[in-house]
Design a protein around this motif. Structure first.
Motif, short mmCIF file in Angstrom:
data_model
loop_
_atom_site.label_atom_id
_atom_site.label_comp_id
_atom_site.label_asym_id
_atom_site.label_seq_id
_atom_site.Cartn_x
_atom_site.Cartn_y
_atom_site.Cartn_z
N ARG A 1 0.83 -1.20 0.00
CA ARG A 1 0.00 0.00 0.00
C ARG A 1 0.87 1.26 0.00
N LEU A 2 0.45 2.24 -0.75
CA LEU A 2 1.06 3.56 -0.72
C LEU A 2 0.11 4.51 -0.01
N VAL B 1 -3.58 11.94 -9.05
CA VAL B 1 -4.31 10.67 -9.11
C VAL B 1 -3.98 9.92 -10.40
N THR B 2 -3.91 10.64 -11.51
CA THR B 2 -3.63 10.00 -12.79
C THR B 2 -2.23 9.41 -12.82
N ILE C 1 -6.19 2.98 -7.05
CA ILE C 1 -6.63 3.97 -6.08
C ILE C 1 -7.69 3.32 -5.18
N CYS C 2 -7.39 3.22 -3.90
CA CYS C 2 -8.33 2.61 -2.95
C CYS C 2 -9.24 3.63 -2.31
N GLU C 3 -8.67 4.77 -1.94
CA GLU C 3 -9.50 5.83 -1.34
C GLU C 3 -8.79 7.17 -1.44
N LEU C 4 -9.59 8.21 -1.56
CA LEU C 4 -9.10 9.58 -1.55
C LEU C 4 -10.00 10.36 -0.61
N SER D 1 -5.76 12.62 2.13
CA SER D 1 -5.04 11.35 2.18
C SER D 1 -5.47 10.50 1.00
N LEU D 2 -4.49 9.85 0.41
CA LEU D 2 -4.74 8.96 -0.72
C LEU D 2 -4.08 7.62 -0.42
#
Length: 267
Positions: A157-158, A220-221, A230-233, A260-261
């Motif tokens: 995870r990042l 995001v891109t 992308i799991c959550e923003l 947070s991303l």
């Protein structure tokens, strides 16, 4: 004449080398060093803490890009992670990190390197961390995320906890701080000459560095195109940057001030 990526990163390294000594003096540094030796040491705020805790990565290994003096990286121990690698361009800040790691009793590798020119054999890890300001020093966002993705293990995870790019539109020191002062879409390099600290004070001029405003769409891109899902923003109304930006908090017409991303590397 167009600058190369290495020109920008070398200039930014000089900026932080000048800044570093101001962070290793006075009561604040003494307190940080003392706290590092205490059980459960952490400088992470509640929002970042909960974001990481929700990932259930206890026992996993972690790295941080732009780790500064490693205080945030070392704080991951309080969340059950094992900090293994910190990367930063500033040797002076990393020397502070060595002192903090020693106070913690942590075995962590701190590497002085340009993120665009990393040494080989650094390994892969279960979690990567990027915090305030790192992305804005990066002249090439797609290349940056490809390199970061390469440090993640499959299934890793990042976590990014950054200032919201909309804040870059405003100038809190202007006579009209609530009116847009800059274009959200101006991605050209902006010269930074002041010595950088986190106290909101003017410490005079130092070396010239380069700051890049990346839109949320670009961030995001670039992350997604690096092969990360992308799991959550999550956008927040609070500030996680210098005190002068606090005037934008708590307003009826509230703007997002940080985010947070969380992204994942496919297993």
């Amino acid at each position: 004449m167009t600058k190369k990526i290495s020109d920008y990163t070398a200039a930014n390294r000089a900026v932080w080398e000048v800044s570093a000594p101001l962070h290793e003096q006075g009561a604040q540094w003494d307190a940080l060093l003392a706290q590092a030796g205490e059980p459960g040491f952490s400088v992470l705020d509640s929002h970042l803490t909960e974001t990481i805790r929700a990932l259930n990565l206890t026992g996993g290994t972690a790295f941080q890009v732009g780790c500064n003096n490693a205080r945030e990286l070392l704080s991951l121990r309080a969340l059950g992670l094992v900090p293994k690698l910190g990367i930063d361009q500033s040797a002076a800040f990393l020397s502070q990190g060595v002192r903090l790691a020693s106070a913690c009793g942590a075995d962590v590798k701190l590497v002085e390197a340009d993120i665009y020119d990393l040494p080989s054999g650094l390994g892969t890890f279960d979690m990567g961390l990027i915090t305030i300001g790192v992305l804005n020093w990066m002249p090439d966002l797609p290349a940056f995320f490809r390199i970061v993705a390469g440090l993640l293990a499959d299934g890793g995870r990042l976590v990014i906890y950054e200032t919201h790019p909309i804040l870059e539109v405003f100038d809190p020191a202007s006579a009209t701080p609530y009116e847009p002062a800059y274009s959200y879409f101006d991605g050209s390099p902006q010269e930074i000459e002041e010595i950088i600290t986190y106290d909101g004070q003017d410490h005079g001029k130092g070396e010239t560095g380069y700051w890049f405003v990346h839109t949320m769409g670009a961030i995001v891109t670039a992350c997604a195109k690096a092969g990360l899902q992308i799991c959550e923003l999550t956008e927040y109304p609070h500030s996680n940057r210098e005190p002068q930006y606090d005037l934008y908090q708590g307003r009826a017409a509230q703007i997002p001030m940080c985010y947070s991303l969380v992204a994942a590397k496919s297993a």
